[in-house]
Design a protein around this motif. Structure first.
Motif, PDB file in Angstrom:
ATOM      1  N   PRO A  13       0.815  -1.217   0.000  1.00  0.00           N
ATOM      2  CA  PRO A  13       0.000   0.000   0.000  1.00  0.00           C
ATOM      3  C   PRO A  13       0.851   1.271   0.000  1.00  0.00           C
ATOM      4  CG  PRO A  13      -0.790  -1.563   1.649  1.00  0.00           C
ATOM      5  CD  PRO A  13       0.530  -2.077   1.148  1.00  0.00           C
ATOM      6  N   PRO A  14       0.294   2.366  -0.551  1.00  0.00           N
ATOM      7  CA  PRO A  14       1.020   3.641  -0.561  1.00  0.00           C
ATOM      8  C   PRO A  14       1.450   4.066   0.841  1.00  0.00           C
ATOM      9  CG  PRO A  14      -0.917   3.780  -1.960  1.00  0.00           C
ATOM     10  CD  PRO A  14      -1.004   2.469  -1.220  1.00  0.00           C
ATOM     11  N   GLY A  15       2.678   4.585   0.935  1.00  0.00           N
ATOM     12  CA  GLY A  15       3.181   5.091   2.208  1.00  0.00           C
ATOM     13  C   GLY A  15       3.565   4.023   3.205  1.00  0.00           C
ATOM     14  N   GLU A  16       3.709   2.781   2.753  1.00  0.00           N
ATOM     15  CA  GLU A  16       4.040   1.674   3.659  1.00  0.00           C
ATOM     16  C   GLU A  16       5.144   0.800   3.087  1.00  0.00           C
ATOM     17  OE1 GLU A  16       0.836  -0.779   5.087  1.00  0.00           O
ATOM     18  OE2 GLU A  16      -0.577   0.881   5.045  1.00  0.00           O
ATOM     19  N   ILE A  17       5.683  -0.022   3.969  1.00  0.00           N
ATOM     20  CA  ILE A  17       6.565  -1.126   3.571  1.00  0.00           C
ATOM     21  C   ILE A  17       5.997  -2.356   4.260  1.00  0.00           C
ATOM     22  CG2 ILE A  17       8.863  -2.143   3.656  1.00  0.00           C
ATOM     23  CD1 ILE A  17      10.015   0.684   3.847  1.00  0.00           C
ATOM     24  N   THR A  18       5.543  -3.328   3.480  1.00  0.00           N
ATOM     25  CA  THR A  18       4.977  -4.539   4.057  1.00  0.00           C
ATOM     26  C   THR A  18       6.043  -5.627   4.172  1.00  0.00           C
ATOM     27  OG1 THR A  18       4.340  -5.450   1.910  1.00  0.00           O
ATOM     28  CG2 THR A  18       2.704  -4.053   3.044  1.00  0.00           C
ATOM     29  N   GLN A  19       5.801  -6.553   5.065  1.00  0.00           N
ATOM     30  CA  GLN A  19       6.708  -7.695   5.201  1.00  0.00           C
ATOM     31  C   GLN A  19       6.716  -8.498   3.900  1.00  0.00           C
ATOM     32  OE1 GLN A  19       8.857  -8.326   7.867  1.00  0.00           O
ATOM     33  NE2 GLN A  19       9.732  -9.709   6.334  1.00  0.00           N
ATOM     34  N   GLN A  20       5.561  -8.585   3.227  1.00  0.00           N
ATOM     35  CA  GLN A  20       5.475  -9.285   1.949  1.00  0.00           C
ATOM     36  C   GLN A  20       6.430  -8.658   0.930  1.00  0.00           C
ATOM     37  OE1 GLN A  20       1.876  -8.690  -0.344  1.00  0.00           O
ATOM     38  NE2 GLN A  20       2.139 -10.628  -1.435  1.00  0.00           N
ATOM     39  N   SER A  21       6.515  -7.333   0.915  1.00  0.00           N
ATOM     40  CA  SER A  21       7.418  -6.638  -0.010  1.00  0.00           C
ATOM     41  C   SER A  21       8.877  -6.917   0.325  1.00  0.00           C
ATOM     42  CB  SER A  21       7.158  -5.135   0.019  1.00  0.00           C
ATOM     43  OG  SER A  21       5.870  -4.858  -0.440  1.00  0.00           O
ATOM     44  N   ILE A  22       9.194  -6.886   1.605  1.00  0.00           N
ATOM     45  CA  ILE A  22      10.568  -7.192   2.033  1.00  0.00           C
ATOM     46  C   ILE A  22      10.934  -8.611   1.609  1.00  0.00           C
ATOM     47  CG2 ILE A  22      12.054  -7.569   4.043  1.00  0.00           C
ATOM     48  CD1 ILE A  22      10.481  -5.239   5.415  1.00  0.00           C
ATOM     49  N   ASP A  23      10.034  -9.569   1.852  1.00  0.00           N
ATOM     50  CA  ASP A  23      10.289 -10.962   1.465  1.00  0.00           C
ATOM     51  C   ASP A  23      10.445 -11.096  -0.046  1.00  0.00           C
ATOM     52  OD1 ASP A  23      10.089 -11.596   4.162  1.00  0.00           O
ATOM     53  OD2 ASP A  23       8.036 -12.390   4.003  1.00  0.00           O
ATOM     54  N   ALA A  24       9.632 -10.351  -0.809  1.00  0.00           N
ATOM     55  CA  ALA A  24       9.713 -10.415  -2.271  1.00  0.00           C
ATOM     56  C   ALA A  24      11.045  -9.843  -2.767  1.00  0.00           C
ATOM     57  CB  ALA A  24       8.542  -9.663  -2.894  1.00  0.00           C
ATOM     58  N   ILE A  25      11.505  -8.759  -2.153  1.00  0.00           N
ATOM     59  CA  ILE A  25      12.800  -8.175  -2.532  1.00  0.00           C
ATOM     60  C   ILE A  25      13.912  -9.181  -2.250  1.00  0.00           C
ATOM     61  CG2 ILE A  25      14.514  -6.416  -1.892  1.00  0.00           C
ATOM     62  CD1 ILE A  25      12.094  -4.471  -1.618  1.00  0.00           C
ATOM     63  N   ARG A  26      13.861  -9.801  -1.095  1.00  0.00           N
ATOM     64  CA  ARG A  26      14.898 -10.793  -0.750  1.00  0.00           C
ATOM     65  C   ARG A  26      14.881 -11.963  -1.728  1.00  0.00           C
ATOM     66  NH1 ARG A  26      15.176 -11.520   5.642  1.00  0.00           N
ATOM     67  NH2 ARG A  26      17.235 -12.299   5.084  1.00  0.00           N
ATOM     68  N   ALA A  27      13.682 -12.428  -2.099  1.00  0.00           N
ATOM     69  CA  ALA A  27      13.567 -13.527  -3.063  1.00  0.00           C
ATOM     70  C   ALA A  27      14.093 -13.091  -4.431  1.00  0.00           C
ATOM     71  CB  ALA A  27      12.110 -13.978  -3.172  1.00  0.00           C
ATOM     72  N   ALA A  28      13.740 -11.880  -4.852  1.00  0.00           N
ATOM     73  CA  ALA A  28      14.187 -11.372  -6.149  1.00  0.00           C
ATOM     74  C   ALA A  28      15.709 -11.252  -6.205  1.00  0.00           C
ATOM     75  CB  ALA A  28      13.539 -10.016  -6.428  1.00  0.00           C
ATOM     76  N   LEU A  29      16.308 -10.837  -5.088  1.00  0.00           N
ATOM     77  CA  LEU A  29      17.769 -10.700  -5.045  1.00  0.00           C
ATOM     78  C   LEU A  29      18.469 -12.052  -5.144  1.00  0.00           C
ATOM     79  CD1 LEU A  29      17.985  -7.929  -2.318  1.00  0.00           C
ATOM     80  CD2 LEU A  29      18.701  -7.699  -4.718  1.00  0.00           C
ATOM     81  N   GLY A  30      17.757 -13.115  -4.764  1.00  0.00           N
ATOM     82  CA  GLY A  30      18.326 -14.456  -4.847  1.00  0.00           C
ATOM     83  C   GLY A  30      18.044 -15.155  -6.167  1.00  0.00           C
ATOM     84  N   ALA A  31      17.239 -14.543  -7.025  1.00  0.00           N
ATOM     85  CA  ALA A  31      16.865 -15.141  -8.307  1.00  0.00           C
ATOM     86  C   ALA A  31      17.835 -14.707  -9.404  1.00  0.00           C
ATOM     87  CB  ALA A  31      15.441 -14.718  -8.670  1.00  0.00           C
ATOM     88  N   LYS A  32      17.772 -15.442 -10.514  1.00  0.00           N
ATOM     89  CA  LYS A  32      18.620 -15.115 -11.668  1.00  0.00           C
ATOM     90  C   LYS A  32      18.116 -13.824 -12.318  1.00  0.00           C
ATOM     91  CE  LYS A  32      20.229 -17.106 -16.011  1.00  0.00           C
ATOM     92  NZ  LYS A  32      19.733 -16.183 -17.011  1.00  0.00           N
TER      93      LYS A  32
END
Length: 163
Positions: A86-105
Motif C-alpha cells: 500500500p502507498p506510504g508503507e513497507i509490508t513484510q510481503q514486499s521485504i520478502d519479495a525483494i529478498r527472493a528477487a535478489l536471490g533469483a537469476k
C-alpha cells in the motif's frame, strides 16, 4: 510499517549522489554503475535505464508515475514477481519479495500493486555489497546510491523507526 513525519522529512534528502536530469546520460550513469548489481526503484528510472541499453538486475515498479497510472516499462526477458504494498508503507510481503528477487537469476521485475517509493529502503538493506540502487528525485534528477555498510546501517535504522 509506516514512516513517522520526521522520517518522511529525512527521506526527502537523497541517500546517494543526485545526478541532475540534464546530466543523467548514458556515459554519466555507466561510469557510476560499471560492473555492479543494479537495482532501479520507479517506473521512469527503470524505463530510462532500459532505453539506454542498461537492463537493471532488479527492477521495482508500480505502473504509476507522480500519482498517474501508466504502463510499466517493457518487461523484456525479466522474470516478474507481483507483490502488494500500500502507498506510504513497507509490508513484510514486499521485504520478502525483494529478498527472493535478489536471490533469483537476473533480471527480475518486482511489479508492485500499490506504491514502490519506500521500497528503496529494504532494497538498500538486502542488496549485495557494492550494488548500486537508482531512483528518481522528483523534479531534480536521478539518485545513485552505491551500497556501503554506512548506507545499509542508515536504511536499517530508518526501517526500525517505522511504526
Amino acid at each position: 510499517m509506516r514512516p513517522s513525519d520526521s522520517l518522511r522529512d529525512q527521506l526527502k534528502t537523497p541517500l546517494g549522489e543526485l545526478l541532475p536530469d540534464s546530466e543523467a546520460d548514458r556515459n554519466a550513469i555507466q561510469r557510476r554503475i560499471s560492473g555492479s548489481y543494479v537495482i532501479t526503484v520507479g517506473d521512469r528510472t527503470t524505463e530510462k535505464m532500459i532505453s539506454l541499453g542498461m537492463v537493471p538486475s532488479l527492477q521495482i515498479v508500480d505502473g504509476v508515475e507522480q500519482r498517474k497510472k501508466r504502463e510499466p516499462p517493457e518487461l523484456g526477458d525479466a522474470t516478474e514477481i507481483r507483490v502488494e504494498n500500500p502507498p506510504g508503507e513497507i509490508t513484510q510481503q514486499s521485504i520478502d519479495a525483494i529478498r527472493a528477487a535478489l536471490g533469483a537469476k537476473p533480471p527480475v521485475r518486482l511489479l508492485v500493486s500499490g506504491e514502490e517509493d519506500l521500497l528503496v529502503i529494504p532494497a538498500c538493506m538486502y542488496a549485495p555489497e557494492g550494488a548500486v540502487i537508482l531512483y528518481g528525485q522528483p523534479g531534480e534528477g536521478l539518485v545513485i546510491v552505491r551500497l556501503t555498510c554506512q548506507v545499509r546501517n542508515k536504511t536499517a535504522t530508518m526501517l526500525d523507526s517505522m511504526e
